[in-house]
Motif scaffolding. Structure first.
Motif, PDB file in Angstrom:
ATOM      1  N   GLY A  22       0.732  -1.233  -0.048  1.00 46.00           N
ATOM      2  CA  GLY A  22      -0.029  -0.031  -0.048  1.00 46.00           C
ATOM      3  C   GLY A  22       0.852   1.277   0.028  1.00 46.00           C
ATOM      4  N   ILE A  23       1.917   1.358   0.640  1.00 51.23           N
ATOM      5  CA  ILE A  23       2.916   2.383   0.638  1.00 51.23           C
ATOM      6  C   ILE A  23       3.277   2.820  -0.901  1.00 51.23           C
ATOM      7  N   LEU A  24       3.204   1.909  -1.891  1.00 51.93           N
ATOM      8  CA  LEU A  24       3.777   2.297  -3.275  1.00 51.93           C
ATOM      9  C   LEU A  24       2.724   2.903  -3.950  1.00 51.93           C
ATOM     10  N   ILE A  25       1.413   2.670  -3.587  1.00 53.74           N
ATOM     11  CA  ILE A  25       0.391   3.364  -4.276  1.00 53.74           C
ATOM     12  C   ILE A  25       0.397   4.935  -4.405  1.00 53.74           C
ATOM     13  N   PRO A  26       0.299   5.431  -3.337  1.00 53.29           N
ATOM     14  CA  PRO A  26       0.343   6.884  -3.522  1.00 53.29           C
ATOM     15  C   PRO A  26       1.483   7.583  -4.438  1.00 53.29           C
ATOM     16  N   PRO A  27       2.616   7.164  -4.398  1.00 53.45           N
ATOM     17  CA  PRO A  27       3.838   7.639  -5.371  1.00 53.45           C
ATOM     18  C   PRO A  27       3.511   7.274  -6.635  1.00 53.45           C
ATOM     19  N   ILE A  28       2.796   5.833  -6.928  1.00 49.81           N
ATOM     20  CA  ILE A  28       2.618   5.766  -8.262  1.00 49.81           C
ATOM     21  C   ILE A  28       1.661   6.425  -8.815  1.00 49.81           C
ATOM     22  N   ALA A  29       0.586   6.629  -8.006  1.00 44.59           N
ATOM     23  CA  ALA A  29      -0.593   7.555  -8.570  1.00 44.59           C
ATOM     24  C   ALA A  29      -0.057   8.953  -8.896  1.00 44.59           C
ATOM     25  N   LEU A  30       0.839   9.503  -8.110  1.00 42.65           N
ATOM     26  CA  LEU A  30       1.413  10.862  -8.315  1.00 42.65           C
ATOM     27  C   LEU A  30       2.007  10.702  -9.567  1.00 42.65           C
ATOM     28  N   LEU A  31       2.984   9.713  -9.876  1.00 41.45           N
ATOM     29  CA  LEU A  31       3.731   9.665 -11.113  1.00 41.45           C
ATOM     30  C   LEU A  31       2.630   9.392 -12.320  1.00 41.45           C
ATOM     31  N   LEU A  32       1.399   8.729 -12.335  1.00 44.90           N
ATOM     32  CA  LEU A  32       0.882   8.731 -13.565  1.00 44.90           C
ATOM     33  C   LEU A  32       0.061   9.852 -13.612  1.00 44.90           C
ATOM     34  N   VAL A  33      -0.296  10.761 -12.579  1.00 52.07           N
ATOM     35  CA  VAL A  33      -0.838  12.027 -12.967  1.00 52.07           C
ATOM     36  C   VAL A  33       0.087  12.949 -13.514  1.00 52.07           C
ATOM     37  N   TRP A  34       1.422  12.955 -12.872  1.00 50.38           N
ATOM     38  CA  TRP A  34       2.601  13.881 -13.407  1.00 50.38           C
ATOM     39  C   TRP A  34       2.638  13.438 -14.923  1.00 50.38           C
ATOM     40  N   ARG A  35       2.789  12.149 -15.389  1.00 44.61           N
ATOM     41  CA  ARG A  35       3.076  11.811 -16.751  1.00 44.61           C
ATOM     42  C   ARG A  35       1.895  12.269 -17.667  1.00 44.61           C
ATOM     43  N   GLU A  36       0.617  12.557 -17.199  1.00 42.91           N
ATOM     44  CA  GLU A  36      -0.503  12.947 -17.922  1.00 42.91           C
ATOM     45  C   GLU A  36      -0.978  14.309 -17.717  1.00 42.91           C
ATOM     46  N   ARG A  37       0.055  15.191 -17.108  1.00 39.27           N
ATOM     47  CA  ARG A  37      -0.175  16.590 -16.779  1.00 39.27           C
ATOM     48  C   ARG A  37      -0.589  17.416 -17.944  1.00 39.27           C
TER      49      ARG A  37
END
Length: 70
Positions: free
Chosen positions: A51-66
């Motif tokens: 679960g600790i990996l989910i927030p950074p991965i979500a932020l990475l995906l949002v950043w990629r699609e900014r």
């Protein structure tokens, strides 16, 4: 390709940083207890340790699609 693929410059002036800081506090503060409970659960229970990996991965995906999001 159009302007959506061009690199956008991130403004880091003090008013922008202040707005981001206030927005972050406004989003996190009401859920501080629940977020603390989640981090505790992620650290204690092996089944939820990913679960600790989910927030950074979500932020990475949002950043990629900014560019598409703006």
């Amino acid at each position: 390709l159009g302007p959506a693929t061009a690199q956008t410059k991130l403004r880091l002036d003090p008013p922008s940083l202040a707005v981001v800081a206030v927005a972050l506090v406004a989003v996190v503060a009401p859920f501080a207890h629940a977020i603390g409970h989640l981090f505790n659960l992620w650290n204690v229970t092996p089944e939820y340790s990913h679960g600790i990996l989910i927030p950074p991965i979500a932020l990475l995906l949002v950043w990629r699609e900014r560019a598409w999001l703006s």
